[in-house]
Design an enzyme around this catalytic site. Structure first.
Site: not given
Ligand code: UFG
Length: 323
Positions: A115, A139
């Site tokens: 990741t 994670y």
């Molecule tokens: N976000 C919001 N509102 C929401 C959900 C998410 O603003 O309701 C934001 C989060 O704070 C983040 C972005 O949208 O800034 C993306 O969030 P995600 O939860 O879709 O994805 P993440 O970037 O947290 O994580 C994903 C995978 C991880 C991986 C990561 C690597 O779930 O396993 O990408 O970039 F590590």
């Protein structure tokens, strides 16, 4: 010989398993269905088993396994902050069990679903693979130490691995046979599409004070079928080259949370309420891949842009919500 696909009933694993079967590989899907769905594992054979359990040996006894694609893991950044032990146990300790059994049966090819979270808040973007790894959430840390275990295992000989550091997997199968279906859902695109379809009243933006042009987090979104084709290229590399490697897997373009919401509005033609909420713990400001290494060394190219990612996700979203 078969390829063992752990977590092949989950989101990324099922898309890759389908692609492997379409490309002519035989697979065995191993999944304990704690997150996956049995009807996502309809290509190859399905075995209900936990990769951390002692039953794993029986699977290696029964099938002539050539290599392992290891998708089974917990992957929610937010949950990992709440429950770090859960992440270290499943993602790291249980993977050691898998490696032990692979050694016992002389299985020498391994692909890890790693990741972008291993980088933490990167010093430079786009991020190259040689940047210092400083994960800021459990994670990312659990995948970082798993990569270290693989490095040491490969040093011992008769074992090669490819670690694929995924950026933000998104989008769905174009035939809509499988798709993104987490419970609970925490990922941005499906949550925004929930608002578009009327399943939720609004979408919350987690933080508008990040160090980015519009203040919201920037991520590199990559279509799940592009991830799948990269796994096939990585497997062929392991078969041909007899060496180990680590690759970033992203499109190389970043989109802010606000830009994602705008694209979802454009693709769906729906308007919905957008609210500003507090930051979510463990979120880095910007994650964008420099994916030139995998393009140059494996000849892999991503095919799908953000609009295609969101369109495919919307088609799937409409299908599952009309049932
Ligand atoms: N976000 C919001 N509102 C929401 C959900 C998410 O603003 O309701 C934001 C989060 O704070 C983040 C972005 O949208 O800034 C993306 O969030 P995600 O939860 O879709 O994805 P993440 O970037 O947290 O994580 C994903 C995978 C991880 C991986 C990561 C690597 O779930 O396993 O990408 O970039 F590590």
């Amino acid at each position: 010989m078969v390829i063992l696909v752990t977590g092949g009933a989950g989101y990324i694993g099922s898309h890759t398993n389908k692609a492997l079967n379409k490309a002519g590989y035989e697979t065995v899907v191993l999944d304990n269905l704690c997150k996956g769905y049995e009807n996502f594992a309809k290509w190859g054979e399905f075995v209900n088993c936990d990769f951390g359990s002692s039953d794993l040996r029986e699977v290696f006894e029964k099938y002539d396994i050539d290599g392992v694609l290891h998708f089974a893991a917990f992957s929610s950044v937010a949950e990992s902050v709440e429950l770090p032990q859960k992440y270290f146990k499943n993602n790291y300790k249980n993977t050691l069990n898998l490696l032990k059994v692979m050694r016992e049966f002389g299985v020498d090819k391994f692909i890890l679903s790693s990741t972008a979270a291993v980088y933490g808040n990167p010093e430079k973007v786009p991020i190259t693979e040689d940047q210092e790894l400083k994960p800021i959430n459990p994670y990312g840390h659990s995948k970082w130490i798993t990569e270290k275990a693989l490095e040491r295992e490969a040093e011992k000989g008769n074992f090669n691995y490819v670690s694929l550091r995924y950026f933000n997997a998104a989008g769905c199968d174009f035939d809509c046979e499988i798709g993104e279906l987490h419970d609970p859902e925490t990922h941005l695109i499906p949550l925004v599409l929930d608002a578009a379809i009327g399943k939720r009243d609004s979408i919350s933006i987690f933080g508008t004070d990040y160090n980015t042009p519009d203040g919201t987090c920037i991520r590199d979104y990559i279509h799940v079928n592009d991830l799948a084709s990269a796994h096939i290229a990585a497997y062929e590399y392991l078969c041909d080259k007899n060496t180990s490697n680590i690759f970033n897997l992203g499109n190389g373009e970043g989109y802010s949370v606000r830009e994602i919401i705008d694209m979802c509005k454009k693709v769906t033609g729906k308007d919905f309420k957008v609210e500003i909420a507090d930051r979510r713990e463990g979120d880095p400001d910007i994650l964008i891949a420099d994916a030139s290494k995998i393009r140059n060394e494996l000849g892999w190219q991503p095919k799908y842009d953000l609009e295609c990612i969101v369109s495919s996700a919307w088609k799937w979203h409409q299908k599952i919500n009309s049932i």
